[in-house]
Design an enzyme around this catalytic site. Structure first.
Site, mmCIF file in Angstrom:
data_model
loop_
_atom_site.group_PDB
_atom_site.id
_atom_site.type_symbol
_atom_site.label_atom_id
_atom_site.label_comp_id
_atom_site.label_asym_id
_atom_site.label_seq_id
_atom_site.Cartn_x
_atom_site.Cartn_y
_atom_site.Cartn_z
ATOM 1 N N GLY A 1 -7.002 12.151 5.390
ATOM 2 C CA GLY A 1 -7.195 11.921 6.821
ATOM 3 C C GLY A 1 -7.477 10.437 7.011
ATOM 4 C CB SER B 1 0.307 1.834 -4.491
ATOM 5 O OG SER B 1 -0.504 1.952 -3.341
ATOM 6 C CE LYS B 2 -3.137 5.054 -2.189
ATOM 7 N NZ LYS B 2 -4.148 5.886 -2.824
ATOM 8 C CE1 TYR C 1 -3.794 2.382 0.543
ATOM 9 C CE2 TYR C 1 -2.583 3.184 2.459
ATOM 10 C CZ TYR C 1 -3.624 3.314 1.560
ATOM 11 O OH TYR C 1 -4.483 4.387 1.667
ATOM 12 N N GLY C 2 1.877 1.278 0.900
ATOM 13 C CA GLY C 2 2.775 2.440 1.003
ATOM 14 C C GLY C 2 3.527 2.695 -0.300
HETATM 15 N N1 NAP Z 1 -10.016 5.627 4.392
HETATM 16 C C1 NAP Z 1 -8.878 6.176 4.798
HETATM 17 O O1 NAP Z 1 -8.607 6.294 6.016
HETATM 18 C C2 NAP Z 1 -7.865 6.677 3.806
HETATM 19 C C3 NAP Z 1 -6.711 7.308 4.303
HETATM 20 C C4 NAP Z 1 -5.774 7.763 3.404
HETATM 21 C C5 NAP Z 1 -5.989 7.631 2.053
HETATM 22 N N2 NAP Z 1 -7.104 7.006 1.591
HETATM 23 C C6 NAP Z 1 -7.261 6.855 0.147
HETATM 24 O O2 NAP Z 1 -8.540 7.276 -0.261
HETATM 25 C C7 NAP Z 1 -8.904 6.595 -1.473
HETATM 26 C C8 NAP Z 1 -10.318 6.087 -1.343
HETATM 27 O O3 NAP Z 1 -10.367 5.175 -0.284
HETATM 28 P P1 NAP Z 1 -11.671 5.001 0.625
HETATM 29 O O4 NAP Z 1 -11.238 5.143 2.032
HETATM 30 O O5 NAP Z 1 -12.782 5.871 0.102
HETATM 31 O O6 NAP Z 1 -11.943 3.479 0.394
HETATM 32 P P2 NAP Z 1 -13.246 2.714 -0.083
HETATM 33 O O7 NAP Z 1 -14.464 3.289 0.521
HETATM 34 O O8 NAP Z 1 -12.956 1.267 0.140
HETATM 35 O O9 NAP Z 1 -13.272 3.026 -1.635
HETATM 36 C C9 NAP Z 1 -12.314 2.453 -2.480
HETATM 37 C C10 NAP Z 1 -12.786 2.616 -3.911
HETATM 38 O O10 NAP Z 1 -11.819 1.968 -4.748
HETATM 39 C C11 NAP Z 1 -12.512 1.096 -5.614
HETATM 40 N N3 NAP Z 1 -11.677 -0.086 -5.849
HETATM 41 C C12 NAP Z 1 -11.197 -0.947 -4.951
HETATM 42 N N4 NAP Z 1 -10.511 -1.932 -5.550
HETATM 43 C C13 NAP Z 1 -10.578 -1.672 -6.874
HETATM 44 C C14 NAP Z 1 -10.092 -2.330 -8.026
HETATM 45 N N5 NAP Z 1 -9.381 -3.445 -7.927
HETATM 46 N N6 NAP Z 1 -10.350 -1.770 -9.218
HETATM 47 C C15 NAP Z 1 -11.053 -0.640 -9.328
HETATM 48 N N7 NAP Z 1 -11.554 0.020 -8.268
HETATM 49 C C16 NAP Z 1 -11.318 -0.491 -7.063
HETATM 50 C C17 NAP Z 1 -13.785 0.707 -4.890
HETATM 51 O O11 NAP Z 1 -14.737 0.342 -5.834
HETATM 52 P P3 NAP Z 1 -16.067 -0.490 -5.433
HETATM 53 O O12 NAP Z 1 -16.879 0.413 -4.596
HETATM 54 O O13 NAP Z 1 -16.657 -0.817 -6.745
HETATM 55 O O14 NAP Z 1 -15.566 -1.685 -4.660
HETATM 56 C C18 NAP Z 1 -14.146 1.991 -4.158
HETATM 57 O O15 NAP Z 1 -14.895 2.861 -4.978
HETATM 58 C C19 NAP Z 1 -7.854 5.501 -1.673
HETATM 59 O O16 NAP Z 1 -6.943 5.949 -2.644
HETATM 60 C C20 NAP Z 1 -7.153 5.409 -0.318
HETATM 61 O O17 NAP Z 1 -5.809 5.005 -0.441
HETATM 62 C C21 NAP Z 1 -8.059 6.535 2.445
#
Ligand code: NAP
Length: 196
Positions: free
Chosen positions: A104, A78-79, A75-76
């Site tokens: 956040g 890719s980020k 994960y790290g």
């Molecule tokens: N949540 C946190 O605390 C946090 C913190 C830092 C950064 N982020 C970043 O924020 C972004 C969104 O994350 P989130 O927290 O909103 O997570 P989330 O609710 O799980 O949403 C992830 C999204 O990615 C899509 N996805 C997952 N696997 C995929 C794949 N193999 N191919 C295409 N799409 C895929 C999912 O699609 P489906 O809905 O169709 O499954 C969903 O729309 C990510 O880049 C994550 O790294 C999140």
């Protein structure tokens, strides 16, 4: 070629950017244009491999398995790529504002779909650092601020933004601030995408 995580989190976004770039550049030539590309990264970038971007493992089609913390390292990795690529994009196309954003720690499916061990790890590390979980609604604030609230000249092109709207180069480690690494990632990415 890469782990699935790297392919989805970095390469797929780079591919989309490539497809959109001609129209973004044309738009940027317009009067009072304001073209922005926001890349969602994470403070979890800090789990990247010691070398920063592990080109050797990417080229070897390695699954990047590790004895411990493999999921976090992938994960790290890719980020970190999201941060470096946004910065390199800004250097190559200064007429477009390209920044990376940490939303956040947000209580989304990303969190709830983890194993209980990972959830505990997140819980404990957040508790130690005094970080409170954001709701999904609050988790949009930084992106919305940087996309639509901040005036273009208030944003630092190529910068990394911590919630809400805070340009935070101090939160980047050596790898995440490494221009040479960003350039190498750019070249590697283009060479991979050329095949598609
Ligand atoms: N949540 C946190 O605390 C946090 C913190 C830092 C950064 N982020 C970043 O924020 C972004 C969104 O994350 P989130 O927290 O909103 O997570 P989330 O609710 O799980 O949403 C992830 C999204 O990615 C899509 N996805 C997952 N696997 C995929 C794949 N193999 N191919 C295409 N799409 C895929 C999912 O699609 P489906 O809905 O169709 O499954 C969903 O729309 C990510 O880049 C994550 O790294 C999140």
């Amino acid at each position: 070629m890469a782990t699935i995580q790297f392919a989805i989190n970095h390469l797929a976004h780079a591919m989309l950017i490539n497809v959109l770039l001609p129209i973004l550049l044309r738009t940027a030539k317009g009067p009072s244009s304001d073209v922005r590309i926001l890349s969602t990264t994470s403070m979890g970038y800090g789990f990247h491999p010691r070398s920063g971007i592990s080109f050797e493992e990417l080229d070897a089609h390695s699954s990047m398995s590790r004895l411990m913390f493999g999921g976090w390292i992938r994960y790290g990795h890719s980020k970190l790529a999201n941060i470096l690529y946004a910065a390199e994009l800004a250097r190559r196309y200064p007429e477009i504002t390209s920044i990376s954003i940490h939303p956040g720690v947000v209580a989304t499916d990303l969190m709830w779909n983890q194993s209980w061990q990972t959830r505990w790890f997140i819980h404990i590390t957040c508790w130690i650092q005094g970080i409170k979980y954001l709701t999904p609604h609050q988790g949009c604030w930084n992106q919305v601020y940087c996309a639509a609230v901040a005036k273009n000249d208030e944003l630092v092109n190529g910068g990394f933004y911590y919630p809400v709207g805070l340009h935070s180069p101090d939160k980047l480690d050596k790898a995440a601030s490494d221009d040479k690494l960003a350039g190498r990632l750019w070249d590697w990415t283009q060479s991979v995408l050329q095949r598609f």
